[in-house]
Design an enzyme around this catalytic site. Structure first.
Site, PDB file in Angstrom:
ATOM      1  N   ASN A  96     -18.890  17.673  31.615  1.00  0.00           N
ATOM      2  CA  ASN A  96     -17.636  17.686  32.511  1.00  0.00           C
ATOM      3  C   ASN A  96     -17.934  19.128  32.980  1.00  0.00           C
ATOM      4  O   ASN A  96     -17.467  19.435  34.176  1.00  0.00           O
ATOM      5  CB  ASN A  96     -16.576  17.410  31.382  1.00  0.00           C
ATOM      6  CG  ASN A  96     -16.066  16.287  31.240  1.00  0.00           C
ATOM      7  OD1 ASN A  96     -16.615  15.140  31.701  1.00  0.00           O
ATOM      8  ND2 ASN A  96     -15.083  15.937  30.575  1.00  0.00           N
ATOM      9  N   ARG A 424     -20.064   2.460  42.856  1.00  0.00           N
ATOM     10  CA  ARG A 424     -21.027   2.771  41.925  1.00  0.00           C
ATOM     11  C   ARG A 424     -21.446   1.800  41.100  1.00  0.00           C
ATOM     12  O   ARG A 424     -20.585   0.761  40.886  1.00  0.00           O
ATOM     13  CB  ARG A 424     -20.805   3.992  40.874  1.00  0.00           C
ATOM     14  CG  ARG A 424     -20.092   5.213  41.436  1.00  0.00           C
ATOM     15  CD  ARG A 424     -19.693   6.223  40.275  1.00  0.00           C
ATOM     16  NE  ARG A 424     -18.880   7.368  40.746  1.00  0.00           N
ATOM     17  CZ  ARG A 424     -19.409   8.340  41.386  1.00  0.00           C
ATOM     18  NH1 ARG A 424     -20.508   8.547  41.488  1.00  0.00           N
ATOM     19  NH2 ARG A 424     -18.359   9.321  41.479  1.00  0.00           N
ATOM     20  N   ARG A 454     -20.064  10.787  44.901  1.00  0.00           N
ATOM     21  CA  ARG A 454     -20.727  12.032  44.522  1.00  0.00           C
ATOM     22  C   ARG A 454     -21.534  11.708  43.306  1.00  0.00           C
ATOM     23  O   ARG A 454     -21.339  11.075  42.327  1.00  0.00           O
ATOM     24  CB  ARG A 454     -19.777  13.033  44.321  1.00  0.00           C
ATOM     25  CG  ARG A 454     -20.083  14.322  43.932  1.00  0.00           C
ATOM     26  CD  ARG A 454     -20.652  15.148  44.809  1.00  0.00           C
ATOM     27  NE  ARG A 454     -19.868  15.352  46.239  1.00  0.00           N
ATOM     28  CZ  ARG A 454     -18.686  16.027  46.343  1.00  0.00           C
ATOM     29  NH1 ARG A 454     -18.031  16.661  45.344  1.00  0.00           N
ATOM     30  NH2 ARG A 454     -18.084  15.964  47.282  1.00  0.00           N
ATOM     31  N   HIS A 484     -13.559   3.581  48.441  1.00  0.00           N
ATOM     32  CA  HIS A 484     -13.424   3.591  46.839  1.00  0.00           C
ATOM     33  C   HIS A 484     -12.894   2.442  46.423  1.00  0.00           C
ATOM     34  O   HIS A 484     -12.689   2.441  45.223  1.00  0.00           O
ATOM     35  CB  HIS A 484     -12.526   4.930  46.558  1.00  0.00           C
ATOM     36  CG  HIS A 484     -12.449   5.169  45.400  1.00  0.00           C
ATOM     37  ND1 HIS A 484     -11.164   4.939  44.518  1.00  0.00           N
ATOM     38  CD2 HIS A 484     -13.339   5.825  44.301  1.00  0.00           C
ATOM     39  CE1 HIS A 484     -11.456   5.471  43.282  1.00  0.00           C
ATOM     40  NE2 HIS A 484     -12.689   6.021  43.128  1.00  0.00           N
ATOM     41  N   TYR A 517     -14.917   2.472  29.683  1.00  0.00           N
ATOM     42  CA  TYR A 517     -13.557   2.804  30.540  1.00  0.00           C
ATOM     43  C   TYR A 517     -12.768   1.720  30.471  1.00  0.00           C
ATOM     44  O   TYR A 517     -12.981   0.605  30.410  1.00  0.00           O
ATOM     45  CB  TYR A 517     -13.987   2.985  31.890  1.00  0.00           C
ATOM     46  CG  TYR A 517     -14.935   4.223  32.369  1.00  0.00           C
ATOM     47  CD1 TYR A 517     -15.345   4.975  31.619  1.00  0.00           C
ATOM     48  CD2 TYR A 517     -15.125   4.364  33.858  1.00  0.00           C
ATOM     49  CE1 TYR A 517     -16.489   5.996  31.847  1.00  0.00           C
ATOM     50  CE2 TYR A 517     -15.991   5.490  34.010  1.00  0.00           C
ATOM     51  CZ  TYR A 517     -16.650   6.276  33.174  1.00  0.00           C
ATOM     52  OH  TYR A 517     -17.428   7.243  33.473  1.00  0.00           O
ATOM     53  N   ARG A 614      -4.218  10.640  33.163  1.00  0.00           N
ATOM     54  CA  ARG A 614      -5.128  10.882  32.257  1.00  0.00           C
ATOM     55  C   ARG A 614      -5.775  12.468  32.418  1.00  0.00           C
ATOM     56  O   ARG A 614      -5.786  12.964  31.320  1.00  0.00           O
ATOM     57  CB  ARG A 614      -6.703  10.084  32.589  1.00  0.00           C
ATOM     58  CG  ARG A 614      -7.670  10.351  31.569  1.00  0.00           C
ATOM     59  CD  ARG A 614      -9.026   9.879  32.282  1.00  0.00           C
ATOM     60  NE  ARG A 614      -9.539  10.279  33.454  1.00  0.00           N
ATOM     61  CZ  ARG A 614     -10.416  10.010  34.224  1.00  0.00           C
ATOM     62  NH1 ARG A 614     -10.530   8.665  34.332  1.00  0.00           N
ATOM     63  NH2 ARG A 614     -10.744  10.662  35.234  1.00  0.00           N
ATOM     64  N   HIS A 642      -9.007   4.927  32.724  1.00  0.00           N
ATOM     65  CA  HIS A 642      -9.427   4.638  34.213  1.00  0.00           C
ATOM     66  C   HIS A 642      -8.536   3.876  35.046  1.00  0.00           C
ATOM     67  O   HIS A 642      -8.617   3.674  36.346  1.00  0.00           O
ATOM     68  CB  HIS A 642     -10.965   4.218  34.181  1.00  0.00           C
ATOM     69  CG  HIS A 642     -11.606   4.296  35.583  1.00  0.00           C
ATOM     70  ND1 HIS A 642     -11.811   3.718  36.307  1.00  0.00           N
ATOM     71  CD2 HIS A 642     -12.051   5.926  36.145  1.00  0.00           C
ATOM     72  CE1 HIS A 642     -12.395   4.034  37.481  1.00  0.00           C
ATOM     73  NE2 HIS A 642     -12.397   5.535  37.196  1.00  0.00           N
TER      74      HIS A 642
END
Length: 755
Positions: A96, A424, A454, A484, A517, A614, A642
């Protein structure tokens, strides 16, 4: 020569301060009734005391995100977690922070370099944000280091050892020397640093050795760099013995075999260093002639981007540290971080793969969805006749639901069209294979691939090219906007005409993260949603004409934010008319200033607001007269939270939504998102159960304070000790078992003969 693995001091039990919060026994954890709700008259009076545009009512985004990592650190510290899972949390913090420097510090440094004067919403300049982040990061790293010392000691008690080369016995050292000559030495490329050999290029996040040598009878020192190879199956932790869990770091083996690399030379010092490069590129998307070419060019540029952090061994010679900082154009006082222990702690994840059940969470296998039977021959019949279905990952199987939906669509002769968004996906993606199968089977397939996801740009370019070569219609969305959203759209010719089916989710189409997730999905054949998705995909593939009409879906940009602000205002109106306003949101982040202002206004009017956020939250809860009717909690635990859920009481005509959008400006204004209503009573009850469980959680929840700090909840001695995530694992197992019992009974009941 070897490196320190950890600080000498014993583990500090106060690695992360947690203040236990104990509510009254009779307090309802889901929707408290006695929160001091303001009357409309009181709210009007209170409003006059607050300038909602003032920076003091906004927290800093970067510092809020670092607070999230404090909570991750607390999980690594928490003795209730199995030991190897605590190691995993340590590795997550390392990963992270790497990303934080690449994305957030990199962006702030660009602003400083461009002399940007614009203040953040909380009134800080870019340089002030960097300075304050550095202060927090150094504190985090110090705590992480102390915890590393503690957990490595605990690992040793479990006969899992990370040893220095110098601490190995003679036979083990000889084995490692042979390993060096057979497996490491051919991979090394030492690079000199002198007038004939300029300072070498240092790649992002690579681990390097800075070696100082001299001739045996000389006085002049020579500096060299050795890059430690990584990837392609090269382990960072080398196992010393096949039958025992004894490991030594790759670079430690290299450092103790430098006589082979520098024959005839005296090694004066050998220390590690590592750099982090900016991941933010300045490419203007709206000026790109070819987006694919532009992204490929940007990826090449990223390899040579500005360096934003230098990590060095704590015992590196001071003038070597200064030399490195100077060559890398960094401030040796601010941008250099000394590491006393394991460098690149993200690699500790290699230990997590050790198969020791007692040191891991209890094994979790996602169960089948109770209503989506594997025996049912056609998932489209199920959705049409028994749906819609709410999917809960990782509690329910991604393979048996989402992948099955796409797999059957790829071979079903009645399916004519498949469209989906791809942000992704995993390396060995079944999703991609099913899309390719669909194209081979003559389906019309269209995929919107987001090239600017990214750190996944290279993979997405690969998938886009692969799909195009199979004849699939691939587009890259709308110029200037990231796509997204998480949507699969299928058009099928049923017995009564064309029927539209869809999956709308909160998470990526990635089988790996679907097990790690916490996400939600909706499988539906709702006619209005199908019509909306037709418009939505036409917008994506055309790339313009955004003014489209949607009956049920809430897409962004241009639409979702307006609708949400309207729904918040509507709750305020319900409250003013005595119908009791209630808003509950579960998101990853809350940073949009317009939404925060609207929530403050609703709170001042007496609307009760529950927020499960979160990580980054810029709203300040619990401030008298401003946000005392708002509570914010964060959930940390085994799975990364998530999913996004939005609930509005609406005077009793309740509304529930799920989707891909967080309450961030980028999601609401600069991304293509999809949020969908959940209208079936049974599915709404499932969402209500999730919200209530998380709001009541006393194992994995943290209560946010008005100053941006968090207080970890603690279970009552006679109360529920499990987290909401643990309860959801059990609930989903029980639902499947109950459904199987019902099905078994139904099979036993003989069919009645027609009279």
């Amino acid at each position: 020569m070897s490196f320190a693995l950890a600080a000498d001091q014993p583990g500090d039990t106060n690695v992360h301060e947690t203040r236990a919060a104990h509510p009254k026994k009779n307090e309802s954890p889901a929707i408290p009734e006695d929160r001091g709700i303001l009357s409309p008259d009181q709210a009007q009076t209170a409003t006059g005391h607050f300038d909602l545009d003032s920076p003091e009512w906004s927290l800093n985004r970067e510092l809020s995100w670092l607070a999230f990592n404090r909570r991750v650190l607390a999980e690594a510290r928490d003795e209730r977690n199995p030991l190897l899972e605590r190691i995993n949390f340590l590795a997550i913090i390392g990963s992270n922070l790497d990303e934080f420097f690449m994305k957030r510090i990199g962006g702030l440094k660009q602003q400083v370099g461009a002399r940007v004067k614009l203040l953040s919403t909380d009134g800080r300049t870019p340089q002030q944000q960097i300075d304050e982040c550095y202060e927090v990061i150094r504190e985090l790293l110090d705590q992480q280091q102390r915890l590393e010392t503690e957990v490595l000691g605990l690992l040793a008690r479990e006969n899992i050892h990370i040893r220095r080369y110098a601490d190995l016995n003679r036979r083990q050292q000889e084995d490692m020397d042979r390993y060096f000559h057979d497996n490491i030495y051919p991979l090394l490329t030492p690079q000199g640093m002198d007038p004939a050999h300029p300072f070498p290029f240092i790649s992002n996040l690579s681990l390097n050795l800075l070696v100082a040598t001299r001739h045996k009878e000389g006085e002049h020192s020579y500096l060299s760099r050795i890059k430690i190879p990584a990837g392609a199956g090269i382990p960072r932790l080398v196992r010393v013995e096949a039958r025992r869990h004894v490991y030594v770091f790759f670079e430690d083996i290299v450092a103790n075999n430098l006589d082979a690399v520098f024959p005839g030379m005296v090694v004066e010092s050998c220390t590690r260093f590592r750099v982090t490069r900016n991941a933010i590129t300045n490419r203007l998307m709206d000026q790109a002639v070819d987006l694919l070419v532009m992204i490929e060019s940007a990826l090449r540029e990223r390899k040579f981007a500005e360096i934003v952090r230098l990590e060095v061994d704590a015992d590196m010679i001071p003038h070597h540290r200064i030399m490195l900082a100077s060559q890398l154009r960094l401030d040796s006082r601010k941008d250099v971080f000394a590491v006393d222990g394991i460098m690149a702690k993200c690699d500790l994840r290699e230990l997590v793969a050790i198969e020791r059940p007692g040191l891991h969470y209890p094994a979790h296998m996602p169960v089948d969805h109770p209503k989506i039977s594997q025996d049912a021959p056609n998932i489209f019949h199920l959705i049409r006749e028994e749906g819609p279905f709410l999917l809960q990952h990782p509690y329910q199987s991604f393979t048996a639901t989402v992948e099955r939906f796409l797999k059957e669509a790829s071979v079903d002769p009645k399916v004519m069209v498949i469209k989906m968004t791809l942000y992704r996906t995993s390396a060995n993606s079944q999703i991609i294979e099913y899309l390719l199968d669909a194209a081979r089977n003559g389906k019309q397939v269209a995929v919107v691939v987001e090239l600017m996801a990214r750190f996944d740009e290279s993979a997405n370019i690969h998938w886009a090219t692969h799909l195009e070569q199979a004849g699939i219609h691939v587009t890259y969305g709308v110029v200037g906007l990231k796509t997204h959203s998480k949507v699969i759209f299928v058009v099928r010719r049923d017995h009564d005409g064309l029927m539209r089916y869809a999956h709308i989710g909160t998470g990526n189409y990635n089988a790996v993260t679907a097990r790690l997730y916490s996400d939600l999905g909706l499988l539906t054949s709702d006619a209005d949603i199908g019509k909306d998705l037709t418009e939505f995909f036409n917008f994506l593939t055309l790339g313009y004409a955004p003014q489209r009409r949607y009956k049920k879906l809430l897409p962004s940009p241009n639409y979702l934010k307006k609708v949400f602000l309207g729904k918040i205002a509507r709750e305020l109106e319900h409250q003013s008319k005595g119908r009791g306003g209630l808003i509950q949101c579960k998101v990853n982040a809350l940073t949009d200033t317009d939404v925060i202002r609207a929530l403050y206004q609703a709170s001042q009017a007496g609307v009760h607001i529950d927020l499960i956020v979160r990580d980054s939250c810029l709203l300040r809860p619990g401030i008298k007269g401003l946000s005392e009717n708002i509570r914010v909690i964060a959930i940390a635990g085994r799975f990364l939270e998530h999913s996004r859920i939005y609930y509005f009481k609406n005077g009793g005509a309740e509304e529930y939504f799920i989707g891909s959008a967080d309450l961030m400006q980028r999601n609401l204004d600069r991304r293509v998102e999809v949020v969908a209503p959940v209208e079936t009573p049974a599915l709404r009850a499932e969402l209500r159960g999730i919200l209530n469980l998380q709001l009541a959680d006393r194992r994995g929840a943290w209560d946010m304070q008005g100053d941006g700090s968090y207080v970890q909840r603690r279970p009552q001695p006679d109360g529920e000790q499990r987290s909401a995530q643990e309860i959801l694992i059990e609930l989903n197992r029980k639902k499947l078992a109950d459904e199987q019992k019902v099905m078994k009974r139904q099979r036993r009941i003989p069919k009645r003969k027609k009279s």
